[in-house]
Design an enzyme around this catalytic site. Sequence first.
Site, PDB file in Angstrom:
ATOM      1  N   LYS A 232       0.606  -0.904  -0.080  1.00 28.62           N
ATOM      2  CA  LYS A 232       0.263   0.269  -0.229  1.00 28.62           C
ATOM      3  C   LYS A 232       0.555   1.239  -0.062  1.00 28.62           C
ATOM      4  O   LYS A 232       0.133   2.310  -0.825  1.00 28.62           O
ATOM      5  CB  LYS A 232      -1.022  -0.510   1.165  1.00 28.62           C
ATOM      6  CG  LYS A 232      -2.457  -1.453   1.161  1.00 28.62           C
ATOM      7  CD  LYS A 232      -2.978  -0.481   1.470  1.00 28.62           C
ATOM      8  CE  LYS A 232      -4.527  -1.606   1.951  1.00 28.62           C
ATOM      9  NZ  LYS A 232      -5.413  -1.266   3.085  1.00 28.62           N
TER      10      LYS A 232
ATOM     11  N   LYS B 137      -5.801 -12.054  -7.754  1.00 34.70           N
ATOM     12  CA  LYS B 137      -7.593 -12.313  -7.382  1.00 34.70           C
ATOM     13  C   LYS B 137      -8.607 -11.393  -7.779  1.00 34.70           C
ATOM     14  O   LYS B 137      -7.775  -9.357  -8.087  1.00 34.70           O
ATOM     15  CB  LYS B 137      -7.317 -11.701  -5.704  1.00 34.70           C
ATOM     16  CG  LYS B 137      -8.086 -11.456  -4.775  1.00 34.70           C
ATOM     17  CD  LYS B 137      -7.328 -11.635  -3.493  1.00 34.70           C
ATOM     18  CE  LYS B 137      -8.595 -11.157  -2.529  1.00 34.70           C
ATOM     19  NZ  LYS B 137      -7.978 -10.242  -1.002  1.00 34.70           N
TER      20      LYS B 137
ATOM     21  N   LYS C 296     -12.439  -5.008  -6.187  1.00 44.73           N
ATOM     22  CA  LYS C 296     -12.875  -4.143  -6.694  1.00 44.73           C
ATOM     23  C   LYS C 296     -12.169  -3.270  -7.130  1.00 44.73           C
ATOM     24  O   LYS C 296     -12.958  -2.118  -7.937  1.00 44.73           O
ATOM     25  CB  LYS C 296     -13.483  -3.910  -5.239  1.00 44.73           C
ATOM     26  CG  LYS C 296     -14.828  -2.820  -5.922  1.00 44.73           C
ATOM     27  CD  LYS C 296     -15.763  -2.030  -4.150  1.00 44.73           C
ATOM     28  CE  LYS C 296     -16.889  -1.406  -4.491  1.00 44.73           C
ATOM     29  NZ  LYS C 296     -17.329  -0.564  -3.869  1.00 44.73           N
TER      30      LYS C 296
END
Length: 332
Positions: free
Chosen positions: A114, A196, A199
């Site tokens: 991140k 994966k 969203k």
Amino acid sequence: MEDKKLIFSGIQPTGTFTLGNYIGAVRNWKPLQDEYNCIYCVVDMHAITVRQDPIKLRQNTLNSYALLMACGIDVEKSILFIQSHVKTHAELSWILGCNTQFGELSRMTQFKDKSQRHADDVNSGLFTYPVLMAADILAYNADLVPVGVDQKQHLELARNIAQRFNQRYGDFFTLPEPYIAEIGAKVMSLQDPTKKMSKSDDNPNAVILILDDKDTIIRKFKRAVTDSEAEVCYRDGKDGINNLMTIYSSVTGKNFAEIESEFSGKGYGDFKLAVGEAVADHLEPIRTEFARLSADKAYLKKCYTEGAEKAIRYSQRIVSKVYRKVGFVDKT
Ligand code: TRP
């Protein structure tokens, strides 16, 4: 609460969940309610570790809450609440942070990912994210935590923090164990089945959202990337088909052998259509219930207010004991 093991889990307030969140996590939360005492939470405080639009965050948090109810979380059986409503999480988080090493947090792979993705905002909340997550869990002395593989490292850290606290201050925290569902734990992108389903994927066709309507769902499955063979079978290297089989299996309950025989001699087109229809039919009651709940704001408010009250009552007892243990002066 009854004398059963305690489950705790949290979910990010993305507003709507992907089919991956649903099959991998939320869907399994419902049956757990019969076997365990369950506490589920929408983690809006974790959400602000990356920039959020305040209006959207509020809306997404409420939608996530309603969606959990629509997915079968029963506020009579379980405690369902919004993280920022329960101040004990932040309080415990501070104390746990003082028992967590900088080095441990630096090793978290999600932080490394991140902080690369949000290089212009590597804030300290992003760094201490796992400490707040540990506080979520330990404020209830939870026994089991259903998490996806991507959260296993954070859970491991929560155990280490609990263990260190216990060594310093005397045995107190339960060491939480991961609870990982066996089937369909991981749903992959429909456009790149080695990744994966997420969203935040740039390609909307890669992701099924559980509030997508039937036509959209079928269209996305029709476009799913597969391979150049023609046989519906689960085999190494057939990532696209394996993913569709996993999805089909988890919404129909059929095993892989049954699916292979159902589609033997048929092409991928038939199979994709069948998966799309099965998924859309499975999600239909959730969409309907979500719409009903969303229209009843007063009821929703009553549910999350009572959920927070129960969560405060439960966690306050534990956090007060922690305050005593670390040497804070009693307030009353
Ligand atoms: N970090 C989790 C995720 O992104 C969400 C979460 C927050 C959580 N607190 C938790 C999960 C406590 C389990 C237990 O998926």
